[in-house]
Design a protein around this motif. Structure first.
Motif, PDB file in Angstrom:
ATOM      1  N   ASP A 166       0.850  -1.189   0.000  1.00 17.06           N
ATOM      2  CA  ASP A 166       0.000   0.000   0.000  1.00 17.06           C
ATOM      3  C   ASP A 166       0.886   1.239   0.000  1.00 17.06           C
ATOM      4  O   ASP A 166       1.490   1.592   1.020  1.00 17.06           O
ATOM      5  CB  ASP A 166      -0.912  -0.020   1.229  1.00 17.06           C
ATOM      6  N   GLU A 167       0.984   1.877  -1.149  1.00 18.35           N
ATOM      7  CA  GLU A 167       1.796   3.083  -1.321  1.00 18.35           C
ATOM      8  C   GLU A 167       3.187   2.918  -0.712  1.00 18.35           C
ATOM      9  O   GLU A 167       3.566   3.619   0.232  1.00 18.35           O
ATOM     10  CB  GLU A 167       1.079   4.289  -0.719  1.00 18.35           C
ATOM     11  N   PRO A 168       3.987   2.007  -1.251  1.00 17.39           N
ATOM     12  CA  PRO A 168       5.285   1.695  -0.647  1.00 17.39           C
ATOM     13  C   PRO A 168       6.300   2.825  -0.683  1.00 17.39           C
ATOM     14  O   PRO A 168       7.302   2.771   0.036  1.00 17.39           O
ATOM     15  CB  PRO A 168       5.772   0.500  -1.484  1.00 17.39           C
ATOM     16  N   THR A 169       6.061   3.849  -1.505  1.00 15.61           N
ATOM     17  CA  THR A 169       7.013   4.967  -1.548  1.00 15.61           C
ATOM     18  C   THR A 169       6.479   6.204  -0.836  1.00 15.61           C
ATOM     19  O   THR A 169       7.080   7.276  -0.918  1.00 15.61           O
ATOM     20  CB  THR A 169       7.359   5.328  -3.003  1.00 15.61           C
ATOM     21  N   SER A 170       5.359   6.049  -0.134  1.00 20.67           N
ATOM     22  CA  SER A 170       4.785   7.191   0.586  1.00 20.67           C
ATOM     23  C   SER A 170       5.784   7.750   1.596  1.00 20.67           C
ATOM     24  O   SER A 170       6.400   7.013   2.356  1.00 20.67           O
ATOM     25  CB  SER A 170       3.510   6.742   1.307  1.00 20.67           C
ATOM     26  N   HIS A 171       5.951   9.067   1.587  1.00 19.87           N
ATOM     27  CA  HIS A 171       6.819   9.794   2.541  1.00 19.87           C
ATOM     28  C   HIS A 171       8.314   9.536   2.333  1.00 19.87           C
ATOM     29  O   HIS A 171       9.119   9.913   3.186  1.00 19.87           O
ATOM     30  CB  HIS A 171       6.452   9.456   3.989  1.00 19.87           C
ATOM     31  N   LEU A 172       8.681   8.901   1.234  1.00 20.43           N
ATOM     32  CA  LEU A 172      10.106   8.669   0.982  1.00 20.43           C
ATOM     33  C   LEU A 172      10.672   9.777   0.096  1.00 20.43           C
ATOM     34  O   LEU A 172       9.965  10.348  -0.739  1.00 20.43           O
ATOM     35  CB  LEU A 172      10.325   7.321   0.294  1.00 20.43           C
ATOM     36  N   ASP A 173      11.976  10.051   0.272  1.00 17.11           N
ATOM     37  CA  ASP A 173      12.617  11.032  -0.588  1.00 17.11           C
ATOM     38  C   ASP A 173      12.804  10.443  -1.991  1.00 17.11           C
ATOM     39  O   ASP A 173      12.566   9.262  -2.245  1.00 17.11           O
ATOM     40  CB  ASP A 173      13.942  11.513   0.008  1.00 17.11           C
ATOM     41  N   PHE A 174      13.243  11.296  -2.903  1.00 13.87           N
ATOM     42  CA  PHE A 174      13.341  10.938  -4.316  1.00 13.87           C
ATOM     43  C   PHE A 174      14.203   9.688  -4.537  1.00 13.87           C
ATOM     44  O   PHE A 174      13.813   8.754  -5.246  1.00 13.87           O
ATOM     45  CB  PHE A 174      13.935  12.134  -5.070  1.00 13.87           C
ATOM     46  N   GLY A 175      15.375   9.659  -3.899  1.00 10.62           N
ATOM     47  CA  GLY A 175      16.284   8.530  -4.084  1.00 10.62           C
ATOM     48  C   GLY A 175      15.710   7.241  -3.540  1.00 10.62           C
ATOM     49  O   GLY A 175      15.788   6.178  -4.182  1.00 10.62           O
ATOM     50  N   ASN A 176      15.124   7.301  -2.335  1.00 10.77           N
ATOM     51  CA  ASN A 176      14.572   6.093  -1.736  1.00 10.77           C
ATOM     52  C   ASN A 176      13.351   5.589  -2.488  1.00 10.77           C
ATOM     53  O   ASN A 176      13.088   4.378  -2.513  1.00 10.77           O
ATOM     54  CB  ASN A 176      14.232   6.337  -0.263  1.00 10.77           C
ATOM     55  N   GLN A 177      12.585   6.499  -3.101  1.00  8.43           N
ATOM     56  CA  GLN A 177      11.473   6.053  -3.932  1.00  8.43           C
ATOM     57  C   GLN A 177      11.969   5.140  -5.051  1.00  8.43           C
ATOM     58  O   GLN A 177      11.424   4.052  -5.272  1.00  8.43           O
ATOM     59  CB  GLN A 177      10.749   7.256  -4.540  1.00  8.43           C
ATOM     60  N   VAL A 178      12.997   5.580  -5.735  1.00  3.54           N
ATOM     61  CA  VAL A 178      13.516   4.795  -6.863  1.00  3.54           C
ATOM     62  C   VAL A 178      14.111   3.482  -6.376  1.00  3.54           C
ATOM     63  O   VAL A 178      13.921   2.423  -6.993  1.00  3.54           O
ATOM     64  CB  VAL A 178      14.559   5.614  -7.650  1.00  3.54           C
ATOM     65  N   ARG A 179      14.823   3.504  -5.241  1.00  2.00           N
ATOM     66  CA  ARG A 179      15.418   2.271  -4.712  1.00  2.00           C
ATOM     67  C   ARG A 179      14.345   1.242  -4.375  1.00  2.00           C
ATOM     68  O   ARG A 179      14.484   0.053  -4.674  1.00  2.00           O
ATOM     69  CB  ARG A 179      16.262   2.593  -3.480  1.00  2.00           C
ATOM     70  N   VAL A 180      13.261   1.698  -3.739  1.00  2.00           N
ATOM     71  CA  VAL A 180      12.180   0.776  -3.382  1.00  2.00           C
ATOM     72  C   VAL A 180      11.507   0.239  -4.640  1.00  2.00           C
ATOM     73  O   VAL A 180      11.210  -0.958  -4.739  1.00  2.00           O
ATOM     74  CB  VAL A 180      11.165   1.480  -2.455  1.00  2.00           C
ATOM     75  N   LEU A 181      11.279   1.098  -5.626  1.00  2.00           N
ATOM     76  CA  LEU A 181      10.645   0.640  -6.861  1.00  2.00           C
ATOM     77  C   LEU A 181      11.510  -0.368  -7.602  1.00  2.00           C
ATOM     78  O   LEU A 181      11.009  -1.373  -8.129  1.00  2.00           O
ATOM     79  CB  LEU A 181      10.340   1.834  -7.763  1.00  2.00           C
ATOM     80  N   ARG A 182      12.806  -0.137  -7.644  1.00  2.00           N
ATOM     81  CA  ARG A 182      13.709  -1.083  -8.313  1.00  2.00           C
ATOM     82  C   ARG A 182      13.734  -2.419  -7.574  1.00  2.00           C
ATOM     83  O   ARG A 182      13.811  -3.490  -8.193  1.00  2.00           O
ATOM     84  CB  ARG A 182      15.118  -0.495  -8.404  1.00  2.00           C
ATOM     85  N   LEU A 183      13.653  -2.375  -6.250  1.00  2.00           N
ATOM     86  CA  LEU A 183      13.595  -3.611  -5.471  1.00  2.00           C
ATOM     87  C   LEU A 183      12.308  -4.375  -5.789  1.00  2.00           C
ATOM     88  O   LEU A 183      12.335  -5.594  -6.002  1.00  2.00           O
ATOM     89  CB  LEU A 183      13.659  -3.290  -3.978  1.00  2.00           C
ATOM     90  N   ILE A 184      11.181  -3.671  -5.847  1.00  2.00           N
ATOM     91  CA  ILE A 184       9.909  -4.318  -6.174  1.00  2.00           C
ATOM     92  C   ILE A 184       9.979  -4.952  -7.555  1.00  2.00           C
ATOM     93  O   ILE A 184       9.517  -6.083  -7.771  1.00  2.00           O
ATOM     94  CB  ILE A 184       8.758  -3.296  -6.087  1.00  2.00           C
ATOM     95  N   GLU A 185      10.567  -4.235  -8.502  1.00  2.00           N
ATOM     96  CA  GLU A 185      10.724  -4.777  -9.855  1.00  2.00           C
ATOM     97  C   GLU A 185      11.557  -6.058  -9.838  1.00  2.00           C
ATOM     98  O   GLU A 185      11.221  -7.057 -10.498  1.00  2.00           O
ATOM     99  CB  GLU A 185      11.384  -3.732 -10.753  1.00  2.00           C
ATOM    100  N   ARG A 186      12.615  -6.063  -9.044  1.00  2.00           N
ATOM    101  CA  ARG A 186      13.484  -7.249  -8.967  1.00  2.00           C
ATOM    102  C   ARG A 186      12.750  -8.423  -8.335  1.00  2.00           C
ATOM    103  O   ARG A 186      12.885  -9.572  -8.789  1.00  2.00           O
ATOM    104  CB  ARG A 186      14.745  -6.910  -8.165  1.00  2.00           C
ATOM    105  N   LEU A 187      11.952  -8.165  -7.298  1.00  2.00           N
ATOM    106  CA  LEU A 187      11.205  -9.243  -6.657  1.00  2.00           C
ATOM    107  C   LEU A 187      10.207  -9.862  -7.624  1.00  2.00           C
ATOM    108  O   LEU A 187      10.006 -11.083  -7.634  1.00  2.00           O
ATOM    109  CB  LEU A 187      10.486  -8.714  -5.416  1.00  2.00           C
ATOM    110  N   ALA A 188       9.582  -9.025  -8.448  1.00  2.00           N
ATOM    111  CA  ALA A 188       8.662  -9.549  -9.453  1.00  2.00           C
ATOM    112  C   ALA A 188       9.404 -10.427 -10.460  1.00  2.00           C
ATOM    113  O   ALA A 188       8.937 -11.508 -10.825  1.00  2.00           O
ATOM    114  CB  ALA A 188       7.939  -8.411 -10.168  1.00  2.00           C
ATOM    115  N   LYS A 189      10.569  -9.982 -10.878  1.00  2.00           N
ATOM    116  CA  LYS A 189      11.357 -10.774 -11.833  1.00  2.00           C
ATOM    117  C   LYS A 189      11.784 -12.106 -11.229  1.00  2.00           C
ATOM    118  O   LYS A 189      12.025 -13.077 -11.965  1.00  2.00           O
ATOM    119  CB  LYS A 189      12.584  -9.974 -12.278  1.00  2.00           C
ATOM    120  N   GLU A 190      11.881 -12.163  -9.902  1.00  2.00           N
ATOM    121  CA  GLU A 190      12.260 -13.408  -9.237  1.00  2.00           C
ATOM    122  C   GLU A 190      11.063 -14.330  -8.993  1.00  2.00           C
ATOM    123  O   GLU A 190      11.207 -15.405  -8.411  1.00  2.00           O
ATOM    124  CB  GLU A 190      12.961 -13.090  -7.914  1.00  2.00           C
ATOM    125  N   GLY A 191       9.868 -13.893  -9.431  1.00  2.00           N
ATOM    126  CA  GLY A 191       8.720 -14.793  -9.406  1.00  2.00           C
ATOM    127  C   GLY A 191       7.596 -14.439  -8.468  1.00  2.00           C
ATOM    128  O   GLY A 191       6.574 -15.141  -8.435  1.00  2.00           O
TER     129      GLY A 191
END
Length: 263
Positions: A166-191
């Motif tokens: 639920d809104e995993p990047t809420s209240h995060l700064d610009f850099g941390n938003q991208v880091r969390v999104l890239r992590l989510i993308e990687r987890l999806a690629k892992e299945g």
């Protein structure tokens, strides 16, 4: 391959009279990511609570790996679906490793304590999200971005087939938003099948998979990001004019809001 999570014509209301959402249908398979966009108050968070079987639907169905979710116990659901809430203030100073270890609860009997194998799963989850160096720091003393990663690590410790955020990047700064999104993308690629909500249409271009746009308690569009993220759909959802253009330096499409429309 059958879909791991299927929602059919779902509807919900808190009081039986005012509908929060209705007619919502979508499916997500292992390795896929669905990002649900929409303005405040349109029913995104309530839909999330229905997906994790906290709130029962008034109509429609939610199937988890082919089984109606209401036929499953909370433990059975928790073994397959991990929920990552919006980052919040942690009061108790658990060590980060112990906080993540709580994710093993669905795999333990009522009075059992986590064992060596459970601790290994938690340690591996910390490594996966990149905060293993914080294992023995109090979770109440880490930054907002680090806390969001700890929440995702706790969810990973459940070893889920589906992760709902639920809104995993809420209240995060610009850099941390991208880091969390890239992590989510990687987890999806892992299945892992991922369902997430967001207020930022650009997030669906950073994780370029499937998108649903929610407005007034229903989906106005759902499908591949390049088909759903259009000026028309976004203008309808948010009430503003939106330009979508390719930025060569970023290597992706971006959404640029314009002046609000006159009522």
């Amino acid at each position: 391959m059958g879909m791991i999570l299927t929602v059919g014509d779902a509807a919900f209301s808190y009081d039986g009279t005012r509908t929060i959402f209705e007619g919502v249908s979508f499916s997500v398979d292992r390795g896929e990511c669905l990002c649900i966009l929409g303005p405040n108050g349109t029913g995104k968070s309530t839909l999330i609570k229905c997906l994790i079987n906290v709130l029962p639907l008034d109509a429609g169905t939610i199937e988890l790996d082919g089984r109606e979710i209401t036929s499953l116990s909370r433990t059975e659901v928790a073994r397959q679906i991990a929920y990552v809430p919006q980052a919040h203030q942690i009061v108790f100073p658990f060590d980060v490793i112990d906080f993540v270890l709580m994710g093993r609860a669905p795999h333990l009997s009522l009075f059992a304590s986590p064992g060596r194998a459970d601790r290994k799963v938690a340690e591996e989850a910390l490594v996966t999200v990149g905060i293993d160096h914080l294992a023995h720091r109090p979770v109440s003393e880490i930054s907002g971005g680090e806390l969001q990663l700890a929440l995702i690590a706790r969810a990973l410790a459940q070893q889920p087939a589906v992760m709902v955020l639920d809104e995993p990047t809420s209240h995060l700064d610009f850099g941390n938003q991208v880091r969390v999104l890239r992590l989510i993308e990687r987890l999806a690629k892992e299945g892992i099948a991922v369902v997430m909500t967001s207020h930022f249409p650009d997030h669906s271009f950073i994780i370029p998979q499937h998108v649903a746009i929610m407005k007034d308690g229903g989906f106005i569009a759902v499908g591949p990001a390049e088909e759903v993220l259009t000026p028309g759909h976004l203008g309808t959802a948010y009430g503003i004019d939106v330009t979508i253009t390719y930025v060569e330096e970023a290597g992706r499409m971006v959404c640029i809001p314009s002046v609000c429309r006159t009522p």
